[in-house]
Design an enzyme around this catalytic site. Structure first.
Site, PDB file in Angstrom:
ATOM      1  CG  PHE A 126     111.653  13.874 115.781  1.00  0.00           C
ATOM      2  CD1 PHE A 126     110.714  13.027 116.349  1.00  0.00           C
ATOM      3  CD2 PHE A 126     111.241  14.762 114.798  1.00  0.00           C
ATOM      4  CE1 PHE A 126     109.389  13.050 115.939  1.00  0.00           C
ATOM      5  CE2 PHE A 126     109.921  14.791 114.374  1.00  0.00           C
ATOM      6  CZ  PHE A 126     108.990  13.930 114.950  1.00  0.00           C
ATOM      7  CE  LYS A 177     119.784   9.383 119.037  1.00  0.00           C
ATOM      8  NZ  LYS A 177     119.527   9.936 117.693  1.00  0.00           N
ATOM      9  CB  CYS A 180     111.136  12.921 125.798  1.00  0.00           C
ATOM     10  SG  CYS A 180     112.003  14.423 125.324  1.00  0.00           S
ATOM     11  NE  ARG A 182     114.131  17.120 132.725  1.00  0.00           N
ATOM     12  CZ  ARG A 182     114.038  17.965 131.698  1.00  0.00           C
ATOM     13  NH1 ARG A 182     112.983  18.755 131.588  1.00  0.00           N
ATOM     14  NH2 ARG A 182     114.996  18.003 130.792  1.00  0.00           N
TER      15      ARG A 182
END
Length: 440
Positions: free
Chosen positions: A155, A157, A266, A334
């Site tokens: 998890f 960031k 993600c 991305r």
């Protein structure tokens, strides 16, 4: 503990380095010899605040090493983290070939008990595929060895990954036996000394938890983006609306900032993969379908505003762009909204002069020497003679510019703000035409 991390991409390198930081003996494996050479030479192949210094510190201390030797990596760690890429296939499903290949390599070389942990973001049921691949390789060798398989979704960031790993708000582990659970508890004990952060569950629930978390956050973003678009048409201000709903403790303020769409490695990939999984099991997720549709549309909002202002023919026009990465404190391009905007401007004949504090090299890798793109070293250099400024990434350096200098540099005092960095009334007083997201 001796830990092997397979894959030195974003998740693998951060995870391995942070595990070494608390005293573990970590060996990171990658089949990309160039990447390993960079790491062994003291550099890092990604941009992440605080990571490079931590890598150098742990390499110097002997707790962190890098290798391309698969057999040595398998023999090293009692815990083997699989942190390889799971790129989306053409149908949106996660490509598990690298995960399965990593599991097979462990099965080929292991000589004692190993706990194999899926750290990559993988669909529900991947642990079964990993277990099957391991067992097939052991059977091929006619060797009987015990092994465990677990899920430990990340998890992290981008831009705050080191902090997220060192001070996690939760550690999710999915296991099917107490021995594996205890090994993971021992490994993560240094990260939860002041309170229990570890949440233990079955493997399939852990696998689903990662997708559920990212899909929920993506849903909040897309909801606010659509609400912002409606606010513009109604004459409302989305910032006032955000404060009004965020003050409700059932809703909160997190991920309620409207903008020009989400990107990165993600959210887009995980939303697609969750949709694909749901379809395979005959449980379509209509909300998630709408989230992706809304985000694809939102990435065109800035371009639409520019075309509404200048018309569809942009020949001879030059636009300054502040921000190229999909979010601040990363060089990740991305699925970045900047790519949609730039490509849309180029198609209509415009030139782009862009600045990003970290993503210049990545932009060059993607676009090469594009004739309609100029990359510059400072925000002000991007503005000189431009017809307008478009803000795409909310880097801190863009928050308080010298507006007098900005106005003097631009041909027109015109800003298209995809991240709502400034106050519209103040911008009007300063003589700017200011077009933001959901603001009057």
């Amino acid at each position: 503990m001796k830990v092997t991390v397979i894959g030195t991409g974003y998740v693998g390198l951060v995870s391995g380095t942070c595990l070494a930081e608390v005293g573990n003996d970590v060996l990171c494996l990658d089949v990309d010899a160039k990447k390993i050479a960079i790491l062994q030479g003291g550099g890092i192949p990604i941009y992440e605040p605080g990571l490079e210094d931590m890598v150098k510190r742990n390499v110097a201390a002997g707790r962190l090493r890098f290798t391309t030797d698969i057999e040595a990596a398998v023999h090293h760690g009692a815990i083997q983290f699989i942190a390889v890429g799971t790129p989306p296939d053409e149908d949106g499903s996660a490509d598990l070939q690298y995960v399965v290949a990593a599991a097979r390599n462990i099965g080929k070389h292991m000589t004692e008990y190993k706990l194999v942990v899926d750290k990559s973001t993988v669909p529900v049921g991947t642990a079964d595929k990993v277990r099957a691949a391991l067992q097939e390789e052991l059977d091929r060798r006619a060797v009987k060895l015990e092994f465990g398989v677990a899920s430990n979704p990340e998890f992290l960031k981008e831009g705050a990954a080191v902090e997220d790993f060192m001070r996690p708000d939760r550690i999710v582990i999915g296991t099917d036996n107490e021995h594996a659970t205890q090994m993971m508890r021992n490994l993560y004990a240094p990260f939860q000394r002041n309170r229990e952060r570890l949440i233990s569950m079955d493997i399939r629930s852990a696998e689903l938890t990662k997708y559920a978390a990212n899909a929920m956050l993506a849903t909040r973003i897309s909801f606010m983006n659509e609400l912002a678009n409606l606010a513009e048409k109604l004459g409302a201000d989305i910032e006032n609306v955000r404060h009004g709903i965020g003050s409700d403790p059932r809703i909160g303020y997190h991920f309620l900032y409207p903008g020009c769409g989400y990107g990165g490695s993600c959210f887009p990939k995980d939303v697609q993969a969750l949709r694909r999984t749901a379809g395979e099991y005959g449980a379509p997720m209509h909300v998630i379908d709408a989230v992706e549709i809304a985000n694809d549309a939102q990435k065109h909002v800035l371009l639409d505003k520019i075309l509404a202002r200048f018309g569809n023919d942009l020949q001879g026009k030059t636009f300054a762009l502040w921000g190229l990465a999909f979010k601040p404190n990363t060089d990740d391009m991305r699925e970045a909204p900047s790519r949609v905007l730039m490509e849309g401007l180029w198609e209509r004949g415009a030139k782009v002069v862009a600045h990003d504090p970290a993503a210049t090299h990545e932009t060059q890798r993607i676009y090469g020497d594009h004739p309609q793109l100029q990359l510059v070293d400072t925000p002000m250099a991007a503005l000189q003679g431009a017809d307008a400024l478009a803000i795409v990434t909310e880097w801190k350096v863009f928050r308080s510019p010298d507006f007098g200098a900005v106005k003097a540099a631009l041909k027109n005092p015109l800003i298209f703000d995809g991240r709502n960095l400034y106050d519209p009334a103040s911008m009007r007083e300063a003589g700017f035409e200011y077009l933001a997201i959901g603001r009057q």
